[in-house]
Design a protein around this motif. Structure first.
Motif, PDB file in Angstrom:
ATOM      1  N   GLY A  64      15.834 -14.058 -20.898  1.00  0.00           N
ATOM      2  CA  GLY A  64      16.408 -13.436 -19.709  1.00  0.00           C
ATOM      3  C   GLY A  64      15.384 -13.161 -18.639  1.00  0.00           C
ATOM      4  O   GLY A  64      14.388 -13.872 -18.521  1.00  0.00           O
ATOM      5  N   THR A  65      15.612 -12.087 -17.880  1.00  0.00           N
ATOM      6  CA  THR A  65      14.783 -11.793 -16.715  1.00  0.00           C
ATOM      7  C   THR A  65      14.010 -10.480 -16.800  1.00  0.00           C
ATOM      8  O   THR A  65      13.190 -10.201 -15.938  1.00  0.00           O
ATOM      9  N   LEU A  66      14.277  -9.668 -17.817  1.00  0.00           N
ATOM     10  CA  LEU A  66      13.587  -8.378 -17.933  1.00  0.00           C
ATOM     11  C   LEU A  66      12.447  -8.451 -18.943  1.00  0.00           C
ATOM     12  O   LEU A  66      12.594  -9.073 -20.002  1.00  0.00           O
ATOM     13  N   PRO A  67      11.319  -7.801 -18.650  1.00  0.00           N
ATOM     14  CA  PRO A  67      10.273  -7.697 -19.663  1.00  0.00           C
ATOM     15  C   PRO A  67      10.859  -7.042 -20.919  1.00  0.00           C
ATOM     16  O   PRO A  67      11.761  -6.200 -20.823  1.00  0.00           O
ATOM     17  N   ILE A  68      10.360  -7.417 -22.069  1.00  0.00           N
ATOM     18  CA  ILE A  68      10.921  -6.943 -23.340  1.00  0.00           C
ATOM     19  C   ILE A  68      11.033  -5.424 -23.379  1.00  0.00           C
ATOM     20  O   ILE A  68      12.097  -4.881 -23.702  1.00  0.00           O
ATOM     21  N   LYS A  69       9.961  -4.723 -23.079  1.00  0.00           N
ATOM     22  CA  LYS A  69       9.966  -3.265 -23.162  1.00  0.00           C
ATOM     23  C   LYS A  69      11.051  -2.652 -22.280  1.00  0.00           C
ATOM     24  O   LYS A  69      11.769  -1.749 -22.691  1.00  0.00           O
ATOM     25  N   LYS A  70      11.196  -3.166 -21.072  1.00  0.00           N
ATOM     26  CA  LYS A  70      12.215  -2.649 -20.155  1.00  0.00           C
ATOM     27  C   LYS A  70      13.618  -2.931 -20.681  1.00  0.00           C
ATOM     28  O   LYS A  70      14.493  -2.073 -20.640  1.00  0.00           O
ATOM     29  N   ALA A  71      13.834  -4.137 -21.184  1.00  0.00           N
ATOM     30  CA  ALA A  71      15.153  -4.496 -21.727  1.00  0.00           C
ATOM     31  C   ALA A  71      15.509  -3.603 -22.911  1.00  0.00           C
ATOM     32  O   ALA A  71      16.647  -3.139 -23.015  1.00  0.00           O
ATOM     33  N   LEU A  72      14.545  -3.345 -23.774  1.00  0.00           N
ATOM     34  CA  LEU A  72      14.814  -2.498 -24.931  1.00  0.00           C
ATOM     35  C   LEU A  72      15.022  -1.042 -24.534  1.00  0.00           C
ATOM     36  O   LEU A  72      15.801  -0.338 -25.165  1.00  0.00           O
ATOM     37  N   ASN A  73      14.342  -0.590 -23.501  1.00  0.00           N
ATOM     38  CA  ASN A  73      14.539   0.786 -23.027  1.00  0.00           C
ATOM     39  C   ASN A  73      15.909   0.977 -22.382  1.00  0.00           C
ATOM     40  O   ASN A  73      16.372   2.092 -22.235  1.00  0.00           O
ATOM     41  N   ASN A  74      16.554  -0.117 -21.991  1.00  0.00           N
ATOM     42  CA  ASN A  74      17.900  -0.035 -21.407  1.00  0.00           C
ATOM     43  C   ASN A  74      18.992  -0.013 -22.464  1.00  0.00           C
ATOM     44  O   ASN A  74      20.179   0.049 -22.132  1.00  0.00           O
ATOM     45  N   MET A  75      18.623  -0.079 -23.726  1.00  0.00           N
ATOM     46  CA  MET A  75      19.621  -0.123 -24.794  1.00  0.00           C
ATOM     47  C   MET A  75      20.317   1.214 -24.934  1.00  0.00           C
ATOM     48  O   MET A  75      19.867   2.234 -24.764  1.00  0.00           O
TER      49      MET A  75
END
Length: 91
Positions: A80-91
């Motif tokens: 996708g388009t989000l850095p891993i850490k940011k994507a996981l923090n959006n969970m």
């Protein structure tokens, strides 16, 4: 349902019932492509013809066991388009 999916389902259900803190990560089709380190993560990602590099999945697994936002959650990931850490923090 294929044997792998049955075994994965049974293992996931056992983990959920264990009382342990867990993330259950469900990647879409795996590739050997070079990693860009960006993903999309959600409960359901609608993964028709999508993929994710194996090395990115490894990074997601490593980060999801220490990030409280993913504790006791089941989620799918794809490139996708989000850095891993940011994507996981959006969970």
């Amino acid at each position: 349902m294929c044997h792998y999916l049955e075994a994965k389902h049974d293992a996931d259900e056992h983990l959920k019932a264990s009382g342990l803190i867990y993330p259950i990560v469900r990647p879409v089709a795996l590739t050997n492509e070079q990693a860009i380190g960006k993903i999309f993560a959600d409960v359901k990602v609608g993964h028709t013809k999508k993929s994710i590099p194996r090395v990115v999945v490894a990074s997601v697994l490593a980060q999801s066991v220490t990030g409280e936002k993913t504790f006791n959650k089941t989620f799918e990931i794809l490139g996708g388009t989000l850095p891993i850490k940011k994507a996981l923090n959006n969970m």
